[in-house]
Design a protein around this motif. Structure first.
Motif: not given
Length: 347
Positions: A279, A281, A320, A330, A332, A334
């Motif tokens: 992931s 971020i 996301q 933000s 994100e 994955r």
């Protein structure tokens, strides 16, 4: 009321039509039979039964044919719409008829929504392709400009120095010129190396994702003055090459969008590997934006996010984005780590 009755489900239309035929036939047949018996009580009624049966069957077939043809007309419209789309006309849409079925109307609406989404997606792909071509040309111009303004000038200076050395007889002067040549050669090598690193960092190939992203974040901080926090967890082992390049390009795209649109002075990047996924971020303290509206708008910011989604689709990754006006953004990411991910990326 009449319009509402025309739009009742097809099952009830057929049921009502057949019920009316049965009731009408029963009432009419009973009245005619009673009147016939009253007028001619001794005559046989076989012919009358046959006539009533034929009339009933004929009426039933005729009414059912009319009702079913009217009710199934939207199905023919749907079929025509699908044929138009198959032939390349993405502007074709299914329309509701005056006499229709709610279930068919919902199906028409679903198909129309899918076509609308497909048309928007096609437009985004076309815009993204145009942006990619433009970006490629701009990158070629930048490389050509840097080669001309920096590397070519350094090589020209080396050539001029070598020509001057041809006429030198003093050993001390020759040594001084050799020293200058060495310095100019080192400068030219550094310029070429920097140009190559901008195109594709060798750090990513030799040292892996963690070192490459950390190097990029440090360079970004030095270039823009923004504070960049970097953190990596459980990335001692190398990731599959396709996954590493996808993540690196997404970080690049995110930082580019932040520079152009976010007006942020503080960023953080966190890489973390889990047993079955990795992931990323990325958080900034910029001005934020309306995610849904930006993705629909098709502007450069939306195309950047769309480009991230397209890259992640190659490795079955997910994206996301959380953002609000004045509250930063933000991102994100994955990506699953399995054999299918690697195969899909290579494909």
């Amino acid at each position: 009321w009449g319009r509402a009755l025309l739009r009742v489900p097809l099952l009830y239309k057929v049921l009502v039509a057949n019920s009316l035929i049965v009731v009408s036939g029963a009432i009419f047949g009973t009245l005619v039979t009673a009147e016939t018996i009253r007028l001619s009580p001794d005559n046989p009624y076989t012919s009358l039964v046959v006539i009533f049966a034929l009339i009933g069957v004929g009426l039933s077939v005729a009414v059912n044919l009319i009702v079913l043809r009217a009710a199934f007309r939207p199905v023919a419209t749907l079929s025509h719409t699908v044929d138009e789309v198959r032939q390349g006309n993405l502007g074709a849409r299914a329309v509701h008829g005056l006499i229709s079925d709610p279930d068919i109307d919902r199906l028409s609406d679903t198909i129309n929504n899918m076509l609308d989404g497909l048309e928007r997606y096609r437009g985004q792909v076309q815009l993204l392709s145009s942006q990619v071509i433009t970006a490629q040309e701009e990158e070629r111009k930048r490389v050509a400009r840097e080669l001309h303004d920096q590397t070519a000038q350094s090589l020209t200076s080396i050539l001029v120095t070598l020509r001057l050395m041809e006429n030198l007889n003093n050993l001390t002067e020759i040594k001084e010129q050799v020293t200058q040549l060495r310095e100019m050669t080192v400068q030219a090598i550094d310029e070429v190396r920097k140009l190559a690193m901008d195109l594709r960092p060798s750090t990513l190939d030799h040292l892996g994702l963690k070192a490459a992203v950390e190097w990029y974040a440090r360079g970004y901080s030095e270039l823009t003055g923004a504070e960049v926090q970097f953190e990596a967890t459980c990335l001692e082992e190398r990731l599959p090459a396709p996954v590493e390049i996808v993540i690196y390009r997404i970080v690049q795209e995110a930082f580019t969008n932040i520079t152009k649109h976010a007006n942020a002075n503080r960023l953080s990047v966190r890489l973390e590997r889990q047993p079955d996924s990795v992931s990323v971020i990325i958080v900034d303290n910029g001005i934020g934006f309306d995610v849904e509206e930006t993705l629909k708008s098709g502007d450069k910011g939306g195309l950047g996010l769309f480009g991230m989604q397209e890259r992640l689709a190659l490795v079955r990754g997910s994206l996301q984005i959380h953002s609000k006006q004045g509250q930063g953004t933000s991102i994100e990411v994955r990506i699953p780590l399995d054999e299918m991910t690697v195969v899909a990326a290579h494909g």
